[in-house]
Each structure stands twice: as C-alpha cells, then as structure tokens.
Design a protein around this motif. Sequence first.
Motif, PDB file in Angstrom:
ATOM      1  N   GLN A  75       0.804  -1.218   0.000  1.00 34.18           N
ATOM      2  CA  GLN A  75       0.000   0.000   0.000  1.00 34.18           C
ATOM      3  C   GLN A  75       0.839   1.271   0.000  1.00 34.18           C
ATOM      4  OE1 GLN A  75      -0.794   2.393   2.662  1.00 34.18           O
ATOM      5  NE2 GLN A  75       0.862   1.661   3.965  1.00 34.18           N
ATOM      6  N   GLY A  76       2.112   1.147   0.381  1.00 38.73           N
ATOM      7  CA  GLY A  76       2.968   2.321   0.400  1.00 38.73           C
ATOM      8  C   GLY A  76       3.746   2.550  -0.882  1.00 38.73           C
ATOM      9  N   PHE A  77       3.883   1.488  -1.686  1.00 38.58           N
ATOM     10  CA  PHE A  77       4.675   1.618  -2.915  1.00 38.58           C
ATOM     11  C   PHE A  77       3.997   0.981  -4.122  1.00 38.58           C
ATOM     12  CE2 PHE A  77       7.803  -0.078  -5.916  1.00 38.58           C
ATOM     13  CZ  PHE A  77       8.445   1.082  -6.290  1.00 38.58           C
ATOM     14  N   PHE A  78       3.820  -0.335  -4.089  1.00 40.48           N
ATOM     15  CA  PHE A  78       3.405  -1.056  -5.296  1.00 40.48           C
ATOM     16  C   PHE A  78       2.038  -0.596  -5.807  1.00 40.48           C
ATOM     17  CE2 PHE A  78       6.552  -4.023  -3.525  1.00 40.48           C
ATOM     18  CZ  PHE A  78       7.330  -4.244  -4.653  1.00 40.48           C
ATOM     19  N   ARG A  86      10.464  -5.085  -6.885  1.00 39.75           N
ATOM     20  CA  ARG A  86      10.599  -3.690  -7.323  1.00 39.75           C
ATOM     21  C   ARG A  86      11.414  -3.595  -8.606  1.00 39.75           C
ATOM     22  NH1 ARG A  86      11.098   1.095  -2.963  1.00 39.75           N
ATOM     23  NH2 ARG A  86       9.477   0.468  -1.493  1.00 39.75           N
ATOM     24  N   ILE A  87      12.534  -4.308  -8.647  1.00 40.78           N
ATOM     25  CA  ILE A  87      13.374  -4.283  -9.844  1.00 40.78           C
ATOM     26  C   ILE A  87      12.592  -4.797 -11.046  1.00 40.78           C
ATOM     27  CG2 ILE A  87      15.447  -5.263 -10.896  1.00 40.78           C
ATOM     28  CD1 ILE A  87      16.690  -5.300  -8.077  1.00 40.78           C
ATOM     29  N   LEU A  88      11.819  -5.858 -10.848  1.00 36.58           N
ATOM     30  CA  LEU A  88      11.000  -6.392 -11.937  1.00 36.58           C
ATOM     31  C   LEU A  88       9.993  -5.362 -12.411  1.00 36.58           C
ATOM     32  CD1 LEU A  88      10.078  -8.793 -13.699  1.00 36.58           C
ATOM     33  CD2 LEU A  88       8.566  -9.450 -11.816  1.00 36.58           C
ATOM     34  N   PHE A 116       1.498   1.305  -9.332  1.00 35.41           N
ATOM     35  CA  PHE A 116       0.615   0.652 -10.305  1.00 35.41           C
ATOM     36  C   PHE A 116      -0.411   1.636 -10.845  1.00 35.41           C
ATOM     37  CE2 PHE A 116      -3.254  -1.550 -11.453  1.00 35.41           C
ATOM     38  CZ  PHE A 116      -2.813  -2.599 -12.233  1.00 35.41           C
ATOM     39  N   TRP A 117      -1.104   2.323  -9.952  1.00 37.10           N
ATOM     40  CA  TRP A 117      -2.166   3.230 -10.409  1.00 37.10           C
ATOM     41  C   TRP A 117      -1.593   4.484 -11.052  1.00 37.10           C
ATOM     42  CZ3 TRP A 117      -6.350   1.164 -11.559  1.00 37.10           C
ATOM     43  CH2 TRP A 117      -6.892   0.123 -10.801  1.00 37.10           C
ATOM     44  N   TYR A 118      -0.410   4.913 -10.612  1.00 30.84           N
ATOM     45  CA  TYR A 118       0.202   6.065 -11.283  1.00 30.84           C
ATOM     46  C   TYR A 118       0.552   5.728 -12.726  1.00 30.84           C
ATOM     47  CZ  TYR A 118       3.447   9.598 -12.774  1.00 30.84           C
ATOM     48  OH  TYR A 118       4.060  10.580 -13.517  1.00 30.84           O
ATOM     49  N   VAL A 152      -1.219  -8.535  -9.310  1.00 26.48           N
ATOM     50  CA  VAL A 152      -0.025  -8.332 -10.128  1.00 26.48           C
ATOM     51  C   VAL A 152       1.231  -8.491  -9.276  1.00 26.48           C
ATOM     52  CG1 VAL A 152       1.230  -6.681 -11.569  1.00 26.48           C
ATOM     53  CG2 VAL A 152      -1.260  -6.848 -11.742  1.00 26.48           C
ATOM     54  N   LEU A 153       1.184  -7.981  -8.053  1.00 26.76           N
ATOM     55  CA  LEU A 153       2.331  -8.113  -7.148  1.00 26.76           C
ATOM     56  C   LEU A 153       2.575  -9.576  -6.793  1.00 26.76           C
ATOM     57  CD1 LEU A 153       4.542  -6.944  -5.376  1.00 26.76           C
ATOM     58  CD2 LEU A 153       2.823  -6.492  -3.616  1.00 26.76           C
TER      59      LEU A 153
END
Length: 278
Positions: free
Chosen positions: A144-147, A264-266, A151-153, A197-198
């Motif tokens: 919720q803080g990153f992925f 994250r790298i992926l 994704f939505w951005y 997706v994550l």
Amino acid sequence: MIFLVVFLALVIDKLTDWRRAVQDDGPWLRLLERVEGGTESRRGPWLSLAILVLLPVLLLGLLLMALEPLAYGWLSLPLHLLVLLYSLGRGQGKRELGPFRDAWRRGDDEAAALVAERDLGLSATDAPGLLRAVEAQLLWRSHQGFFAVIFWYVLLGPVAALAYRLLALTIEHAKAEAIRERAGQFRHAFDWLPVRVLLASFGLVGNFVAANRAMLADLLHWGVPARQLLAEVGPVAADLDEPYAGQAGIGRLDSLAALLVRARILWYAAIALWILFR
C-alpha cells in the motif's frame, strides 16, 4: 515522462529526506476535522467521502488539464513528481523495525512484544504469531505504500495515485465508522488488481510453483482482502523456513525484504519496457 517521474521519485526517496517534507498531511487532516464536525457528516458518509477524496482529486485533474498543453506537457512534470511523492506510504519501515529486530535477535520475546505494540501496533499470543504478524505488516506496507501507488500512477496517472493515498488516510484517521467503512470498500476495489499483479511478481522472482499454488484458489475471489493474500503468499514465495527464534526469525524478515526488492526491480523493468514499446 512516466518512467522519469518514477525514477526521480525513487532517487529522491532513497537519497534525500524530501519525501517527509512533501508528505504534510496537516491541511487534509484539518479538512477531515471540519468535515466530521460539520453538517456534511450528518448528511451521510458518501458526501463526506466526496469532499475528502473526490474534491482534491478533481482539483488536481483540472490543474493537470491546464498544464498539459503548455511546453509539450513538461510543465506538469514537477506536479506529477510532487503528487507521486505525496502518495507514497508514510513512515520509515526499516527504522521502525529496528528495535523489534534487535529484541528478536537477542531472543527477548517480552521486549519484542513491547516494541511491536509500541512501534508497529501489533500484538499476538505467542512469539511465532508475533513474527508472522510483523511479516504480514512488512508485506502490506510495501504494497500500500509503494506497489499499489506505482501501479495506479503508471496506469491512470497522478489522479489515481492521489485517490488511493487519500482513501488510505481516511481509513487511518477518520473517527466516523461509516466513513472508514465506505473508504475501505473503495480501497478494496483499488487493491484488487495491483495486489494480484504483485503476487504474480512474487512468483516470477521467488518460488514460482509454491506461490502460484498458494494464490490459485483465491486468485479471482473478490472478497479476499489484499492483506490476507499477501500474508499467505509472500512467505511461501520467499521460501521461508519454519524456525522463528533468534537469528532465524531475522532471516525470515530479510528474505521477505529481498523478495520485495526483487519485485521492485521487476516492476521498474516492466514499466520501462511498457513505456518503450507502447
């Protein structure tokens, strides 16, 4: 521009302390206080939620529409960057986990329980349950803080990223149960696709067979919360061993952190390829 904004946000987050300055929730919290204390809250949670989330999102959308035609859209880049930084998660995960890791490494279960409740808001009936709760929170906070924000951005732009963060802030800070419940329904909808997706990413960068077996039954189930899915699939994808005590428990947390870094790298690679070939 999307990849550039994501890259700049990553650099700023890792090398500077600017994100904390950008993430000033004071004005929005004052708006929340006025809404909950005013006539809007008495008219219903939907109106309150519209003022708290929809109104800022609409204002951002109008501002972006005004900036897009200017200088081939490059004038909107600073706004994109500021909104993305603001929409990322709150707090410093590694710093907040530090006291818990130290207590757990010493084998001091009582101290670990105290710092987990103080710093992380977690409690459990036994030591293995407490470590599993910390693992689940590590996965959830990363999502919720990153992925989910990234994704939505990437998919819909800064408007969707801001909407996600404002829903999360509403759930965390609103006093009215009805407002929190409505915001939770919307965030569940926002979480449904990115969390899957994550989880697929976990399969690609972790134990593919075990991760897919763990998430297959609930892959398309609407009612399963994102946090529950992450807690079930993440440790399996990271191939965590059974021992919990002492350094073995810290090793579990390190393995989960490494899994998240690989994911994250992926995602960075996938975003770059998507921008390049779309």
